[in-house]
Scaffold this active site. Sequence first.
Site, PDB file in Angstrom:
ATOM      1  N   THR A  84       9.712 -13.412  -5.297  1.00  0.00           N
ATOM      2  CA  THR A  84       8.886 -12.503  -6.101  1.00  0.00           C
ATOM      3  C   THR A  84       9.524 -11.136  -6.338  1.00  0.00           C
ATOM      4  OG1 THR A  84       6.831 -13.589  -5.467  1.00  0.00           O
ATOM      5  CG2 THR A  84       6.670 -11.298  -6.170  1.00  0.00           C
ATOM      6  N   LYS A 138      -0.241  -8.021  -5.531  1.00  0.00           N
ATOM      7  CA  LYS A 138       0.865  -7.769  -4.612  1.00  0.00           C
ATOM      8  C   LYS A 138       1.455  -6.388  -4.884  1.00  0.00           C
ATOM      9  CE  LYS A 138       2.416 -12.600  -4.341  1.00  0.00           C
ATOM     10  NZ  LYS A 138       3.586 -13.508  -4.540  1.00  0.00           N
ATOM     11  N   ASP A 139       1.688  -5.632  -3.830  1.00  0.00           N
ATOM     12  CA  ASP A 139       2.284  -4.299  -4.024  1.00  0.00           C
ATOM     13  C   ASP A 139       3.602  -4.388  -4.784  1.00  0.00           C
ATOM     14  OD1 ASP A 139       4.203  -4.997  -1.831  1.00  0.00           O
ATOM     15  OD2 ASP A 139       2.461  -4.657  -0.550  1.00  0.00           O
ATOM     16  N   ARG A 140       4.458  -5.344  -4.404  1.00  0.00           N
ATOM     17  CA  ARG A 140       5.768  -5.451  -5.048  1.00  0.00           C
ATOM     18  C   ARG A 140       5.666  -5.821  -6.523  1.00  0.00           C
ATOM     19  NH1 ARG A 140       5.067  -9.514  -1.223  1.00  0.00           N
ATOM     20  NH2 ARG A 140       5.235 -11.695  -1.907  1.00  0.00           N
ATOM     21  N   ASP A 168       8.295 -14.777 -12.345  1.00  0.00           N
ATOM     22  CA  ASP A 168       9.302 -14.283 -11.401  1.00  0.00           C
ATOM     23  C   ASP A 168      10.101 -15.422 -10.778  1.00  0.00           C
ATOM     24  OD1 ASP A 168       7.050 -15.225 -10.102  1.00  0.00           O
ATOM     25  OD2 ASP A 168       7.017 -13.645  -8.580  1.00  0.00           O
TER      26      ASP A 168
END
Length: 560
Positions: free
Chosen positions: A90, A172-174, A362
């Site tokens: 990711t 998701k933070d990323r 991704d």
Amino acid sequence: MKFKYLLLISLSAATFSASAQKKKALSNQTNPASAALPRPKLVVGLVVDQMRWDYLYRYYDRYQSGGFKRLLNEGFTCENTNIDYIPTVTAAGHSCVYTGSVPAIHGIAGNDFIIQATGKSMYCTDDSTVRAVGSTSKAGQMSPRNLLVTTVTDELRLATNFRSKVIGIALKDRGGILPAGHTANAAYWFDDATGSWISSTYYMTDLPAWVKKFNDQKEPEKFLKQDWNPLYPVSTYLQSAPDNSARYEGKFAGATAPTLPVKTSELYNGKMGMIRSTPFGNTMTLDLARAAVEGEQLGKNTVTDFLAVSLSSTDYVGHQYGPNSVEAEDTYLRLDKDLASFFSYLDATVGKGNYSVFITADHGAAHNATFLADHNIPAGTWNDAATRTDMNKLLEDKYKVKNLVISMDNYQVNFDNTAIKKEGLNEGAIKSDCIQYLQKQPQIAFAVDMQKAQTANLPEELRSRIINGYNVEHSGVIQIILKPGIYSSHGTTGTTHGTWNPYDTHIPLVFMGWGIKHGSLTRQTHMTDIAPTVASLLHIQTPNGNIGKTISEALVQEKY
């Protein structure tokens, strides 16, 4: 006399023309919009986490007209877009999409990676210098500082003297942080502890009023109390294995079987993070995206704004249930409806034809190994933890030092370089011993010394992906390539990703809207081509680590 008269007329005409041009120039200076470069009002980047390319067509007959079908029927689809590196995870994927670069350059070598100089594990967006905004949990200690290059969103901000607004959003933070880049106005992600959308002090000291208002609606709880019921009768999900396929599918804690409906109202027990593994996580993400368009007045600016959205629930559902599940099919049918609604919203607020959108992934995902084996297709799982234990035993017997292999993450062997240096050991000899051991394992196709990949006896496609994925500071020194159909897993249900194979690296890529032609392309394109294509669309510089090329076939050629 006649000659003088004609000369006088000619001089008068020239003076009038010069005067008119000067007035026009002055007018353009006082009214810059009259000479503005054609650009969309808003760009929306959509990354569907774990979306295999074939999902565009696997469920095509059941998609409605306004979602995935609209993208294909109005937009430009690149049918053969591939990821340029391994491992396919990711954080690396989102970074590549928005930088046009690869881990060797942008530094995001995995979701987690080992700092080779210290042996310490680093999460891709960890930043201990910042604090959560909207929460007190450690989930807010995140920023893009580990990303070593600019993003196309950074370049848009630079090109407009920071007048463009850039917002990143993902569960998701990323998925929210890395696409938004270093100069973003904000990035927002979901905090399981509070059930709210949060940010960090990297961006702000307090959440905007519109985010607080959105959090006050308590969407996670509302969705989970409704249960996850199938969108259509389960008997109509013909593209999936039978619903009760316990050999292939994982179930929620407390559930009796991996089937729909899922009684989330009975299972969530106040734990809001459960929404990640339901299609409602995507619905909620797009609801926040709408709120961002309204709250930040995106698309109403004098320059182009950018909304980077990652839809994460497809990944959680995929990991738990696998690609052949009714749950995965239902998730994509629901996402299709959500996308149709979101595009209609953009049509009404920003204006159809005024915004550009792209959708990609991704990474993809493998079919469940047991499912494949049951259908006579070679497949299996590889236990990286057991392999690490065996190698450490081998190395300890020879070198009298324990635990020289500290990690097997990302299909790579990471050594304890501090211990190797302290004990005066020969790293080259240790690598050679590990490679000899790995090459004897029946599930491993290749074990490659990263520093010698250029001369390794490998197919060229694999060689280039290994080189592109190898970051000297953040990657292990041996790359493991498993045989097709095999992946690292400590269980038998669900699925995962991370390999070079087409099921992990062949991703969807569709552009639609302002400046985009209608059509399709079958020549090979690359994940690294997305950022430079968007940069060309916007007439801005490509990111500073970009190695991709513009997909010119997708773009309308403007005349100036």
